[in-house]
Design a protein around this motif. Structure first.
Motif: not given
Length: 137
Positions: A56-62
């Motif tokens: 999902a676009s609202d998840v903190v990723t690198m």
């Protein structure tokens, strides 16, 4: 570091390729930075793993930029989450191999987590917004 087991950590999500790379990074840092290494490995272990196209676009990723509030101080911070060699706090880039960086990965907008700081004190971090980095080919 102490962590209150009384309060459950929120569910988190990670990209499969990032989880693999972060596992390697945490294992390589076990001797130099055991507390953060352990925190990061624990987070990877409990994360729900997805392919990059399914996160999902609202998840903190690198390389995403995350705005969050430190409940202890009420201060809002905004940082891009990066690998250690890219970190530059003055430029707004925080390493995944810091307590805060390891605590942010995988969280979603609106979620909070109790997380130890560098001194081992628990702090509540609440995610305000997540902006994904532009995709590069």
């Amino acid at each position: 570091m102490t962590y209150s087991k009384a309060r459950r950590r929120p569910p988190i999500h990670m990209i499969d390729i990032e989880a693999d790379r972060l596992t390697d990074l945490a294992l390589a840092a076990e001797e130099q930075n055991p507390p953060v290494s352990r925190l990061l490995l624990d987070e990877i272990e409990r994360a729900k793993i997805h392919g990059a196209s399914r996160i999902a676009s609202d998840v903190v990723t690198m390389r995403s930029t995350v705005r969050f509030v430190d409940a202890a101080t009420g201060r809002e911070h905004s940082y891009e989450l990066v690998y250690p060699n890219e970190a530059d706090i003055a430029a707004g880039r925080i390493s995944i191999m810091t307590p805060v960086g390891a605590g942010l990965i995988g969280l979603r907008e609106g979620q909070s987590i109790l997380w130890p700081d560098r001194d081992g004190r628990e702090r509540e971090l609440k995610i305000v917004s997540v902006r994904q980095a532009a995709q590069t080919c």
